[in-house]
Design a protein around this motif. Structure first.
Motif, PDB file in Angstrom:
ATOM      1  N   UNK A  67       0.573  -0.968   0.389  1.00 21.89           N
ATOM      2  CA  UNK A  67       0.052   0.446  -0.186  1.00 21.89           C
ATOM      3  C   UNK A  67       0.665   1.185  -0.134  1.00 21.89           C
ATOM      4  N   UNK A  68       1.719   1.484  -1.329  1.00 22.68           N
ATOM      5  CA  UNK A  68       2.252   2.344  -1.558  1.00 22.68           C
ATOM      6  C   UNK A  68       2.110   4.142  -0.295  1.00 22.68           C
ATOM      7  N   UNK A  69       0.641   4.128  -0.915  1.00 25.94           N
ATOM      8  CA  UNK A  69      -0.378   5.574  -0.768  1.00 25.94           C
ATOM      9  C   UNK A  69      -0.459   6.061   0.673  1.00 25.94           C
ATOM     10  N   UNK A  70       0.091   4.153   1.180  1.00 26.28           N
ATOM     11  CA  UNK A  70      -1.033   4.499   2.792  1.00 26.28           C
ATOM     12  C   UNK A  70      -0.620   5.376   3.649  1.00 26.28           C
ATOM     13  N   UNK A  71      -1.156   6.298   4.674  1.00 28.76           N
ATOM     14  CA  UNK A  71      -0.651   7.282   5.566  1.00 28.76           C
ATOM     15  C   UNK A  71      -1.181   7.228   7.112  1.00 28.76           C
ATOM     16  N   UNK A  72      -2.285   5.711   7.473  1.00 31.30           N
ATOM     17  CA  UNK A  72      -2.743   5.862   8.635  1.00 31.30           C
ATOM     18  C   UNK A  72      -3.270   4.412   9.072  1.00 31.30           C
ATOM     19  N   UNK A  73      -2.935   3.487   9.913  1.00 34.85           N
ATOM     20  CA  UNK A  73      -3.604   2.480   9.948  1.00 34.85           C
ATOM     21  C   UNK A  73      -4.401   2.804  11.545  1.00 34.85           C
ATOM     22  N   UNK A  74      -5.994   2.175  11.040  1.00 29.48           N
ATOM     23  CA  UNK A  74      -6.769   2.436  12.483  1.00 29.48           C
ATOM     24  C   UNK A  74      -7.780   1.533  12.934  1.00 29.48           C
ATOM     25  N   UNK A  85       3.950  -3.164  14.381  1.00 29.09           N
ATOM     26  CA  UNK A  85       3.622  -1.277  14.143  1.00 29.09           C
ATOM     27  C   UNK A  85       5.200  -0.894  14.140  1.00 29.09           C
ATOM     28  N   UNK A  86       6.451  -1.675  14.576  1.00 32.13           N
ATOM     29  CA  UNK A  86       7.930  -0.996  13.479  1.00 32.13           C
ATOM     30  C   UNK A  86       7.764  -0.585  12.224  1.00 32.13           C
ATOM     31  N   UNK A  87       7.146  -2.361  11.260  1.00 31.03           N
ATOM     32  CA  UNK A  87       7.074  -1.379  10.045  1.00 31.03           C
ATOM     33  C   UNK A  87       6.910  -0.198   9.530  1.00 31.03           C
ATOM     34  N   UNK A  88       5.369  -0.330  10.184  1.00 32.64           N
ATOM     35  CA  UNK A  88       4.560   1.112  10.085  1.00 32.64           C
ATOM     36  C   UNK A  88       5.092   2.147  10.466  1.00 32.64           C
ATOM     37  N   UNK A  89       5.787   2.348  11.384  1.00 33.18           N
ATOM     38  CA  UNK A  89       6.448   3.216  11.965  1.00 33.18           C
ATOM     39  C   UNK A  89       7.564   3.463  11.002  1.00 33.18           C
ATOM     40  N   UNK A  90       8.849   2.656  10.496  1.00 29.58           N
ATOM     41  CA  UNK A  90       9.273   2.936   9.429  1.00 29.58           C
ATOM     42  C   UNK A  90       8.623   3.261   8.301  1.00 29.58           C
ATOM     43  N   UNK A  91       7.804   2.754   7.633  1.00 32.20           N
ATOM     44  CA  UNK A  91       7.518   3.386   6.717  1.00 32.20           C
ATOM     45  C   UNK A  91       6.416   4.815   6.668  1.00 32.20           C
ATOM     46  N   UNK A  93       3.751   5.685   8.502  1.00 39.52           N
ATOM     47  CA  UNK A  93       2.427   4.975   9.045  1.00 39.52           C
ATOM     48  C   UNK A  93       2.117   5.210  10.137  1.00 39.52           C
ATOM     49  N   UNK A  94       0.342   5.702  10.445  1.00 37.73           N
ATOM     50  CA  UNK A  94       0.217   6.290  11.776  1.00 37.73           C
ATOM     51  C   UNK A  94      -0.042   5.312  12.140  1.00 37.73           C
ATOM     52  N   UNK A  95      -0.023   4.721  13.401  1.00 39.38           N
ATOM     53  CA  UNK A  95      -0.873   3.784  13.235  1.00 39.38           C
ATOM     54  C   UNK A  95      -2.045   4.164  15.312  1.00 39.38           C
ATOM     55  N   UNK A  96      -3.034   4.124  14.941  1.00 45.80           N
ATOM     56  CA  UNK A  96      -3.946   4.560  15.836  1.00 45.80           C
ATOM     57  C   UNK A  96      -5.144   3.449  16.607  1.00 45.80           C
ATOM     58  N   UNK A  97      -5.609   3.395  17.688  1.00 47.81           N
ATOM     59  CA  UNK A  97      -6.412   2.505  18.573  1.00 47.81           C
ATOM     60  C   UNK A  97      -7.583   4.224  19.487  1.00 47.81           C
ATOM     61  N   UNK A  98      -8.162   3.266  19.882  1.00 47.83           N
ATOM     62  CA  UNK A  98      -9.776   4.003  20.285  1.00 47.83           C
ATOM     63  C   UNK A  98      -9.639   4.267  21.515  1.00 47.83           C
ATOM     64  N   UNK A  99      -8.251   4.134  22.381  1.00 46.78           N
ATOM     65  CA  UNK A  99      -8.122   3.794  23.549  1.00 46.78           C
ATOM     66  C   UNK A  99      -8.284   5.362  24.700  1.00 46.78           C
ATOM     67  N   UNK A 100      -8.068   6.557  23.928  1.00 47.41           N
ATOM     68  CA  UNK A 100      -9.469   7.234  24.969  1.00 47.41           C
ATOM     69  C   UNK A 100     -10.311   7.313  24.796  1.00 47.41           C
ATOM     70  N   UNK A 101     -11.140   6.955  23.767  1.00 42.63           N
ATOM     71  CA  UNK A 101     -12.500   7.242  23.570  1.00 42.63           C
ATOM     72  C   UNK A 101     -13.520   6.375  25.037  1.00 42.63           C
ATOM     73  N   UNK A 320      -4.389   9.288  20.665  1.00 42.56           N
ATOM     74  CA  UNK A 320      -4.306   7.574  20.051  1.00 42.56           C
ATOM     75  C   UNK A 320      -3.245   6.707  19.769  1.00 42.56           C
ATOM     76  N   UNK A 321      -2.807   7.920  18.472  1.00 44.36           N
ATOM     77  CA  UNK A 321      -1.192   7.386  17.657  1.00 44.36           C
ATOM     78  C   UNK A 321      -0.548   6.671  18.367  1.00 44.36           C
ATOM     79  N   UNK A 322       0.240   5.066  18.480  1.00 40.85           N
ATOM     80  CA  UNK A 322       0.731   4.607  19.258  1.00 40.85           C
ATOM     81  C   UNK A 322       2.024   4.127  18.208  1.00 40.85           C
ATOM     82  N   UNK A 323       3.205   4.068  18.768  1.00 40.00           N
ATOM     83  CA  UNK A 323       4.866   3.870  18.655  1.00 40.00           C
ATOM     84  C   UNK A 323       4.968   2.405  19.367  1.00 40.00           C
TER      85      UNK A 323
END
Length: 325
Positions: A67-74, A85-91, A93-101, A320-323
């Motif tokens: 997914x070369x255009x990928x910006x975010x995984x929710x 998560x590690x590969x998304x960070x290298x690319x 790409x922001x990875x988010x949860x809904x933890x604070x909701x 809720x972006x995670x690293x």
């Protein structure tokens, strides 16, 4: 103005295309949404995706690279262990949860107490015995216990753990918690929870309930050594992630009577394999990862995930972006 391409991945066990259609409807005014039941189902849609919304569907390194255009995984939930998560960070790409909701907190906390009470009151074996015509009170009586005056140990005092702690007050329980970082004093005061080291918590608690995220640091967090620290009268409840506990070590403890009972809503793998020892281990109450799938919660979870995607699309910045740790 070009519209954002969103891939919503909702496996059949969590609602499939029907649930995915709800996500698509909520995003219809601002994105083009393709709904699939597997991340591998539509390679073209994956290649075009700028956002992936995943309801426990794996998003691995290969998916991210495809997914070369990928910006975010929710992630539609509190957990993110199904995303690399590690590969998304290298690319980038922001990875988010809904933890604070807080969308899942109350219902998972309720489910944890349902399992705790079912174990303490031996609800399942009592029902089974009565259904087959046996009045089993004499056999069950020695194992029956109450929660008042007992110590509840919470592993992970995030949003769900805090809801569990507050509910424990209604049962007149003393609450301990273990977490890599101590909670602010205000949180401890509001929840009535006292911080301690994990091993000390396991030695002291009458009931242990797990609410930690799954990552490399928490996989098999409760191994054979730590399970051996539990009291023989202890109840263990897991509504977080199956791999937090060494399944074989837990089965050993149950089969040998080294702990009193276990209430499990999560397994490793899911669904559990037919020969899993935990399916036949004594003194267990088992549910199929149902803690966060009430009618009310599913709506809140979807709305929280879609709202966070909207924050990304309008430039507000998602929560809720995670690293990687």
């Amino acid at each position: 103005m070009s519209r954002t391409s969103v891939l919503a991945v909702v496996p059949p066990q969590v609602g499939g295309r029907e649930a995915g259609a709800g996500v698509a409807l909520l995003l219809a005014d601002r994105a083009d949404v393709t709904v699939v039941e597997s991340t591998d189902e539509d390679p073209g849609a994956l290649a075009a995706a700028q956002v992936i919304v995943t309801a426990l569907a794996p998003v691995r390194a290969g998916h991210i690279d495809a997914a070369p255009r990928l910006e975010m995984v929710q992630c539609v939930g509190h957990g993110h262990d199904h995303v690399d998560l590690a590969h998304a960070h290298r690319r980038g790409v922001t990875v988010c949860t809904i933890a604070s909701s807080g969308a899942e907190g109350n219902t998972v906390a309720e489910h944890a107490f349902a399992l705790i009470l079912a174990c303490a009151k031996k609800v399942v074996p009592a029902h089974t015995a009565l259904a087959r015509g046996e009045w089993a009170l004499d056999r069950l009586r020695p194992g029956l216990t109450e929660l008042a005056g007992k110590t509840l140990g919470i592993v992970g005092l995030g949003h769900i753990g805090r809801d569990v702690a507050r509910k424990a007050a209604a049962f007149d329980m003393t609450v301990l918690y273990a977490s890599p970082r101590r909670a602010p004093a205000e949180v401890e005061q509001r929840t009535g929870a006292r911080w301690t080291e994990l091993d000390d918590l396991l030695r002291a608690a009458d009931v242990v309930t797990l609410h930690a995220p799954l990552d490399d640091s928490t996989r098999n967090l409760l191994d054979a050594r730590r399970l051996a620290l539990l009291k023989p009268t202890a109840i263990l409840v897991n509504t977080a992630r199956g791999p937090l506990v060494d399944s074989d070590a837990l089965a050993d403890a149950l089969e040998n009577g080294r702990i009193a009972a276990a209430g499990l809503d999560v397994f490793d793998p899911e669904p559990p394999e037919a020969g899993s020892r935990l399916l036949s281990a004594p003194n267990t109450v088992l549910t199929p990862h149902a803690g966060a799938v009430t009618r009310e919660t599913l709506v809140r979870i979807a709305l929280a995930a879609v709202e966070n995607v909207g924050r990304h699309l309008d430039g507000t910045g998602p929560r809720d972006a995670v690293r990687p740790r």
